[in-house]
Design an enzyme around this catalytic site. Structure first.
Site, PDB file in Angstrom:
ATOM      1  N   SER A   1      -4.007  14.787  -6.923  1.00 39.71           N
ATOM      2  CA  SER A   1      -4.861  13.873  -6.170  1.00 39.71           C
ATOM      3  C   SER A   1      -5.358  12.705  -7.016  1.00 39.71           C
ATOM      4  CB  SER A   1      -6.066  14.608  -5.558  1.00 39.71           C
ATOM      5  OG  SER A   1      -5.648  15.434  -4.522  1.00 39.71           O
TER       6      SER A   1
ATOM      7  N   GLU B   1      -9.066  19.876  -6.292  1.00 33.75           N
ATOM      8  CA  GLU B   1      -8.466  19.732  -4.962  1.00 33.75           C
ATOM      9  C   GLU B   1      -8.883  20.851  -3.995  1.00 33.75           C
ATOM     10  OE1 GLU B   1      -4.326  17.698  -5.167  1.00 33.75           O
ATOM     11  OE2 GLU B   1      -4.423  19.102  -6.818  1.00 33.75           O
TER      12      GLU B   1
ATOM     13  N   SER C   1      -1.358  14.422   6.890  1.00 31.09           N
ATOM     14  CA  SER C   1      -0.701  14.409   5.585  1.00 31.09           C
ATOM     15  C   SER C   1       0.728  13.898   5.718  1.00 31.09           C
ATOM     16  CB  SER C   1      -0.693  15.804   4.968  1.00 31.09           C
ATOM     17  OG  SER C   1      -2.009  16.272   4.793  1.00 31.09           O
TER      18      SER C   1
ATOM     19  N   ASP D   1       7.560  12.068  -5.191  1.00 28.00           N
ATOM     20  CA  ASP D   1       7.115  10.667  -5.148  1.00 28.00           C
ATOM     21  C   ASP D   1       7.979   9.800  -6.060  1.00 28.00           C
ATOM     22  OD1 ASP D   1       5.067  11.806  -3.684  1.00 28.00           O
ATOM     23  OD2 ASP D   1       3.605  11.731  -5.313  1.00 28.00           O
TER      24      ASP D   1
ATOM     25  N   GLU E   1       6.529  11.991  -9.520  1.00 28.92           N
ATOM     26  CA  GLU E   1       6.098  13.388  -9.639  1.00 28.92           C
ATOM     27  C   GLU E   1       6.568  14.238  -8.483  1.00 28.92           C
ATOM     28  OE1 GLU E   1       2.320  14.918  -9.093  1.00 28.92           O
ATOM     29  OE2 GLU E   1       1.745  13.512  -7.523  1.00 28.92           O
TER      30      GLU E   1
ATOM     31  N   ASN F   1       5.454  17.351  -5.942  1.00 22.17           N
ATOM     32  CA  ASN F   1       4.341  18.127  -5.398  1.00 22.17           C
ATOM     33  C   ASN F   1       4.919  19.360  -4.720  1.00 22.17           C
ATOM     34  OD1 ASN F   1       2.079  16.012  -5.703  1.00 22.17           O
ATOM     35  ND2 ASN F   1       3.728  14.903  -4.677  1.00 22.17           N
TER      36      ASN F   1
END
Ligand SMILES: Nc1ncnc2c1ncn2[C@@H]1O[C@H](COP(=O)(O)OP(=O)(O)O)[C@@H](O)[C@H]1O
Ligand SMILES: [Mg+2]
Length: 327
Positions: A164, A17, A298, A274, A287, A289
């Site tokens: 990602s 990333e 974004s 998420d 998950e 982040n």
């Protein structure tokens, strides 16, 4: 010396990333108001930490954390961590900054390390009563037959630590499982094989930088392909809709859950969690982040914009919050 707050925007890092992080860091740098902050981009690479100055790149000095030019010495008051993946999202940079006694904009070593490994994080969240996908976490070979019996196909195979969607595959038949496992193993020996949750994928920002822990808004993700893979994430073809078109009870549940998880894990700064929202049952957490994408396009910055919070305000609040935590 100036009265401004001297900020190191740490960006880059050395995961897949890196490129995305270079963009996020640049956006943070560009939007931190110059009248309040003396700001410097610091590229974190395997060969060291390098400060970008008008005279070119100079190595960072660790003690005190800063850098030197021919005629002056600069000391950073605070670090803005804009590194996705290792070493910014997994506790490593946080450990270094703790030792240097420099405050930073993310959670500490433990929450960052825990949330970065999906296997350990999911096991802990499940134990604390949160809904995560049913899954197998393993470093060993697995029998596709058994996976079918335990989880049913399709499954998602992913490295415990990645981002990602790198190394993530959707597997619909037992025959395709070994290949997907090999792909995930190339990134992490520990892998997850998860039951596929069918429903609408959404993501919800959460932060305490404005005082209390607060959910931002919920964004619905309509991936361009089969799932939200690397291409779908960065090709610009996926649709992201804020606020998400989900049942009001599901939205309530998600906002309450992100705040609970943020507090439980002692997260800090800007996070995005998420979920998949099935038709009839409660949303399932996919998950966490802890250094989400920070460009204008974004998800989290767009949720903030929806709430009337611009990037200069958002990033400044992250820094003031970091300084306040340390005080
Ligand atoms: N259990 C699951 N059920 C359905 N879709 C999933 C599941 N796990 C992952 N996905 C899909 O794969 C994508 C990437 O997985 P994720 O765990 O978020 O990895 P990354 O950290 O690389 O983003 C998700 O955005 C989602 O589209
Ligand atoms: Mg994800």
């Amino acid at each position: 010396m100036s009265e401004k707050i001297c900020v190191a925007v740490l960006y880059g890092g050395y995961s897949a990333e890196r490129e995305i992080s270079l963009k996020s860091g640049k956006v943070v740098f560009d939007h931190l108001p110059s009248d309040t902050f003396d700001k410097y981009l610091v590229d974190v690479r395997t060969d060291g930490l390098f400060v970008q100055t008008l005279q070119g790149e100079v190595p960072a000095v660790l003690s005190p954390f800063g850098f030197r030019t021919e005629d002056a010495e600069y000391t950073f008051d605070v670090a803005f961590i804009a590194i996705h993946g290792t070493p910014g999202e997994d506790g490593i940079v946080q450990g270094m900054l703790d030792m240097l006694r420099v405050p930073y904009t993310t959670g500490g070593v433990l929450p960052m390390a825990l949330t970065f490994s999906k296997a350990e994080c999911n096991a802990y969240l499940a134990k604390m009563g949160f809904m995560v996908p049913k899954g197998i976490y393993t470093t060993e070979a697995v029998d596709p037959q058994k996976v079918g019996e335990e989880l049913g196909f399709p499954v998602f195979v992913k490295p415990a630590k990645s981002g990602s969607s790198v190394g993530v595959s959707k597997v619909t038949t037992p025959d395709d499982l070994p290949k997907a496992i090999e792909v995930a193993r190339q990134i992490d020996k520990l892998i997850l094989i998860e039951q596929m949750v069918k429903g609408i994928e959404v993501s919800c920002g959460v932060t305490s930088v404005f005082g209390e822990v607060r959910a931002l808004e919920i964004t619905e993700i309509v991936p361009a392909g089969e799932f939200f893979d690397y291409n779908a994430k960065y090709s610009g073809k996926s649709q992201e809709i804020t606020p998400a078109r989900i049942r009001p009870e599901a939205a309530e549940y998600i906002k309450r859950t992100v705040e609970e998880v943020y507090k439980l894990l002692n997260l800090s700064g800007l996070c995005r969690i998420d979920f998949i929202v099935p038709d009839r049952s409660d949303p399932v957490l996919i998950e966490i982040n802890t250094v989400p994408g920070l460009s204008e396009q974004s998800i989290l910055p767009r949720q903030a914009a929806y709430l009337g919070i611009g990037l200069p305000e958002l990033f400044s609040a992250c820094i003031f919050n970091a300084l306040k935590r340390q005080a």
